[in-house]
Design an enzyme around this catalytic site. Structure first.
Site, PDB file in Angstrom:
ATOM      1  N   LYS A 111       2.918  -4.274  -2.578  1.00  0.00           N
ATOM      2  CA  LYS A 111       3.115  -3.920  -1.171  1.00  0.00           C
ATOM      3  C   LYS A 111       4.515  -4.261  -0.670  1.00  0.00           C
ATOM      4  O   LYS A 111       4.963  -3.730   0.340  1.00  0.00           O
ATOM      5  CB  LYS A 111       2.055  -4.600  -0.296  1.00  0.00           C
ATOM      6  CG  LYS A 111       0.692  -3.963  -0.501  1.00  0.00           C
ATOM      7  CD  LYS A 111      -0.323  -4.399   0.514  1.00  0.00           C
ATOM      8  CE  LYS A 111      -1.628  -3.635   0.299  1.00  0.00           C
ATOM      9  NZ  LYS A 111      -2.769  -4.271   0.896  1.00  0.00           N
ATOM     10  N   LYS A 193      -5.947   3.364  -8.728  1.00  0.00           N
ATOM     11  CA  LYS A 193      -7.165   2.983  -8.018  1.00  0.00           C
ATOM     12  C   LYS A 193      -7.394   3.851  -6.780  1.00  0.00           C
ATOM     13  O   LYS A 193      -6.436   4.184  -6.084  1.00  0.00           O
ATOM     14  CB  LYS A 193      -6.939   1.513  -7.613  1.00  0.00           C
ATOM     15  CG  LYS A 193      -8.049   0.800  -6.989  1.00  0.00           C
ATOM     16  CD  LYS A 193      -7.593  -0.595  -6.556  1.00  0.00           C
ATOM     17  CE  LYS A 193      -6.785  -0.551  -5.282  1.00  0.00           C
ATOM     18  NZ  LYS A 193      -6.748  -1.789  -4.505  1.00  0.00           N
ATOM     19  N   LYS A 196      -7.705   3.199   0.328  1.00  0.00           N
ATOM     20  CA  LYS A 196      -7.900   3.648   1.705  1.00  0.00           C
ATOM     21  C   LYS A 196      -6.641   4.313   2.240  1.00  0.00           C
ATOM     22  O   LYS A 196      -6.700   5.142   3.126  1.00  0.00           O
ATOM     23  CB  LYS A 196      -8.181   2.431   2.605  1.00  0.00           C
ATOM     24  CG  LYS A 196      -9.490   1.725   2.370  1.00  0.00           C
ATOM     25  CD  LYS A 196      -9.541   0.489   3.271  1.00  0.00           C
ATOM     26  CE  LYS A 196     -10.671  -0.446   2.930  1.00  0.00           C
ATOM     27  NZ  LYS A 196     -10.501  -1.786   3.503  1.00  0.00           N
TER      28      LYS A 196
END
Ligand code: TYM
Length: 335
Positions: A111, A193, A196
């Site tokens: 991130k 993966k 969201k």
């Protein structure tokens, strides 16, 4: 009965990866464990969002918890920031953690990649997660595969603090992972993966998606060109992902599915999977729509926060006593 703790971030787009990796376990564990399920709004703040968005997402996840079968009569359901112990224990653990170990967390590294400076909250995220778990003396933490490193850090912190301040300070927890579903991959790119936040809506199936959207995403899912329905993550990641999802929703083993679809085309497998997923999600959506805007939802969260606070206060008192902090004044803590 041993205690279970887990949480989900209120960040919208809760998808079948979240369900098959974690939420399904939440429901299954309720019958023989004392379960505490949290909506981790303090974690969601690590990525900026408006107050309105955060508040709505909290209620969305709360409604989803109930819609998928979490029973507030059996389990404690609450919002993280309603229990001050999370922030308090977070600080105590911060003072027992090292920047080196936090810099090694892969989620933080991903991130903050290519950023000169990353939000401090992102860096501290795993320490707050450890506080969530240790605050409830949880023995078991049902999560997806991607949280393994955070669970390991939680264990390390608990063992470290116990070594310094007494073995009765924290219960050292274990992660609980599904056989099928621990890592659901993106439909458009089965080497990453399902997430969201991915830009492509077709990469995931959200629990609230319409049958038409589910059909579109599955029929378009990336596969391969050899036409054989076989589980082989390395060489056939797309088909393997579809088989895992099918298995997790239907309860059939992957081996049985391979036999059932021997000689069939990918189109047949995909069409049947659409049906399996739509059938599984429709009842969740009906229940969700019933309760999302009800007063009952707020009452359940308030009631859950009271129960969570009662457990949390006991842990905070014990930990403060062991660490030599405070006097016990200012609140009803018995030292
Ligand atoms: P969050 O909200 O990102 O994800 C919620 C749960 O879903 C799992 N998950 C997946 N499982 C399988 N396949 C996927 N593609 C997939 N994507 C997500 C996650 O592993 C998670 O279990 N850090 C946590 C929230 C948290 C927490 C905690 C969890 C905060 N404090 C304490 C347990 C205990 C998270 O990122 O959740």
């Amino acid at each position: 009965m041993s205690r279970v703790f887990s949480g989900v971030q209120p960040t919208g787009n809760i998808h079948i990866g979240n369900y098959l990796g974690a939420l399904k376990q939440f429901v299954d564990l309720q019958n023989d464990h004392e379960c505490v399920y949290c909506i981790v709004d303090m974690h969601a703040m690590t990525v900026p969002k408006s107050a309105e968005e955060l508040r709505n997402s909290i209620l969305d996840v709360a409604a989803l918890y109930l819609a998928i079968g979490i029973d507030p009569e059996k389990s404690i359901v609450f919002v993280q920031s309603d229990v001050p112990g999370h922030a308090e224990l977070g600080w105590m653990l911060t003072c027992n953690s090292y920047t080196g170990e936090l810099s090694r967390m892969t989620q933080y590294k991903q991130k903050s990649k290519n950023k000169e400076s990353a939000p401090t909250g992102l860096f501290m995220y795993p320490v707050l997660m450890a506080a969530d778990i240790l605050l409830y003396d949880a023995a078991l933490v049902p999560v997806g595969d991607d949280q393994k490193q955070h669970i390991e850090l939680t264990r390390d912190l608990a063992i470290r603090v116990n070594g310094k301040y007494g073995e009765d300070t924290f219960v050292v927890p274990e992660g609980s992972y599904m056989k099928s579903g621990a890592r659901v991959m993106a439909l458009d790119d089965p080497t990453s993966k399902m997430s969201k936040s991915a830009e492509n809506e077709m990469s995931r199936i959200s629990l609230m998606d319409s049958p038409a959207k589910i059909k579109k995403a599955i029929m378009r899912a990336t596969t391969d060109s050899d036409g054989i329905i076989r589980f082989d993550i390395e060489n056939k990641p797309g088909i393997s992902n579809l088989l895992s999802i099918y298995s997790a929703f239907s309860g059939k083993t992957v081996a049985d599915l391979e036999k059932e679809y021997d000689g069939s085309g990918y189109g047949t497998l995909k069409k049947d999977l659409v049906e399996v997923v739509v059938d599984a999600l429709t009842p969740f959506q009906e229940k969700y729509n019933e309760i999302r805007h009800s007063d009952e939802l707020i009452r359940i969260l308030q009631n859950g926060a009271e129960k969570a606070n009662a457990i949390s206060e006991k842990t905070i008192a014990r930990v403060k006593k062991n660490l030599g902090m405070g006097t016990g004044a200012g609140r009803k803590l018995t030292f």
